[in-house]
Design an enzyme around this catalytic site. Structure first.
Site, PDB file in Angstrom:
ATOM      1  N   SER A 142       0.981  -1.094   0.023  1.00  0.00           N
ATOM      2  CA  SER A 142      -0.088  -0.111  -0.003  1.00  0.00           C
ATOM      3  C   SER A 142       0.870   1.367  -0.341  1.00  0.00           C
ATOM      4  O   SER A 142       1.983   1.138   0.217  1.00  0.00           O
ATOM      5  CB  SER A 142      -1.065  -0.024   1.182  1.00  0.00           C
ATOM      6  OG  SER A 142      -1.708   1.501   1.431  1.00  0.00           O
ATOM      7  N   TYR A 155      -2.512  -0.630  10.226  1.00  0.00           N
ATOM      8  CA  TYR A 155      -2.842  -1.245   8.785  1.00  0.00           C
ATOM      9  C   TYR A 155      -1.489  -0.946   7.890  1.00  0.00           C
ATOM     10  O   TYR A 155      -0.826  -1.591   7.268  1.00  0.00           O
ATOM     11  CB  TYR A 155      -3.811  -0.420   8.258  1.00  0.00           C
ATOM     12  CG  TYR A 155      -3.893  -0.525   6.556  1.00  0.00           C
ATOM     13  CD1 TYR A 155      -4.173  -1.661   5.937  1.00  0.00           C
ATOM     14  CD2 TYR A 155      -3.445   0.459   5.590  1.00  0.00           C
ATOM     15  CE1 TYR A 155      -4.176  -1.680   4.476  1.00  0.00           C
ATOM     16  CE2 TYR A 155      -3.537   0.575   4.302  1.00  0.00           C
ATOM     17  CZ  TYR A 155      -3.646  -0.888   3.767  1.00  0.00           C
ATOM     18  OH  TYR A 155      -3.850  -0.695   2.581  1.00  0.00           O
TER      19      TYR A 155
END
Length: 272
Positions: A142, A155
């Site tokens: 990400s 995350y």
């Protein structure tokens, strides 16, 4: 590695980028083993595959269960005989709160899906991939995996772990026939919020156009496959990921402060 006539495993195949990866790979002439925890979502992916569905097999699997992963990999290898590629796409986000407000069970869940699930699938398939004339592992990290996003810190940490895992694999496998690519997507118009068990609006993930500032998963999937076929070391997906990557390289502190301000504004708008 060109995907035509190759057999490729895709996780998180029940929706979003995972579904579009499956459909795009099938259109390019690949065989696909589609993995997801949600049977109904997998069935919908299979339905959308249409005539290409003859080259598709679906497997319901909780990738956080290592024993189940090993068993499912055995089933896939028996059915396909050979697997040439693995795209570890499955992932979830956390609730938009700080680390201090996040319970340990929520922290564990994010790491179990994003990092351990990726590692379990990689470890299970790697011995077989090493026997192939050419093979490829693609791990989806990400833009939160190379810089911090406040209220998505856990995350981001899980995706940073995926980044380092992937880059380490690249170095370890450099002299083998297995190529390795890490993907850093920006904002993609998917239902990751809902699929992560969080409240949020449903998104038309099959729309080929941009959803506001978010990139369509159709376009994102195409860019990921292109990165795979070009044997890229890493790829940023979306203009936001590309710009933030450059800004972070220039000054990590400035980039972190900038994102902090943007996150505060975004959360304020959602709360109003």
């Amino acid at each position: 590695m060109k995907v035509q006539n190759k057999n490729i495993v895709v996780t998180g195949a029940g929706g979003g980028m995972g579904r579009q990866l499956v459909l795009a790979l099938l259109n390019k002439g690949a065989g696909v083993a589609a993995i997801d925890i949600n049977k109904e979502a997998l069935d919908e992916t299979a339905s959308l595959a249409g005539k290409n569905g003859t080259n598709l097999s679906c497997y319901v699997l909780d990738i956080t269960n290592n024993l189940a992963v090993i068993e499912t990999v055995d089933v896939i290898l028996k059915q396909f005989k050979t697997i040439d590629g693995l795209i570890n796409n499955a992932g979830i986000i956390q609730a938009f709160v700080g680390v201090n407000e996040l319970d340990y069970d929520k922290i564990d869940r994010v790491f179990n899906v994003n990092f351990w699930g990726t590692l379990y699938l990689t470890k299970a398939f790697l011995p077989h991939l090493l026997t192939r004339p050419e093979a490829h592992i693609v791990n989806v990290s990400s833009m939160g995996g190379f810089m911090s996003f406040p209220t998505q810190t856990i995350y981001g940490a899980s995706k940073a772990a995926v980044k380092i895992l992937t880059e380490g694999l690249y170095a370890e496998l450099k002299d083998s026939a297995v190529r390795v690519t890490v993907i850093h997507p920006g904002a993609i118009a998917t239902n990751i919020t809902v699929n992560s068990g969080l409240a949020g609006p449903a998104v038309d993930a099959g729309n080929s156009k941009n959803e506001g500032m978010a990139l369509s998963p159709v376009i994102a999937a195409d860019l990921i496959i292109k990165a795979m076929e070009k044997n890229k070391f890493r790829a940023t997906i979306g203009k936001d990921a590309w710009v933030l990557d450059k800004l972070y390289r220039l000054s990590p502190k400035i980039a972190t402060n900038f994102i902090g301000k943007m996150m505060k504004k975004s959360l304020a708008r959602q709360g109003s």
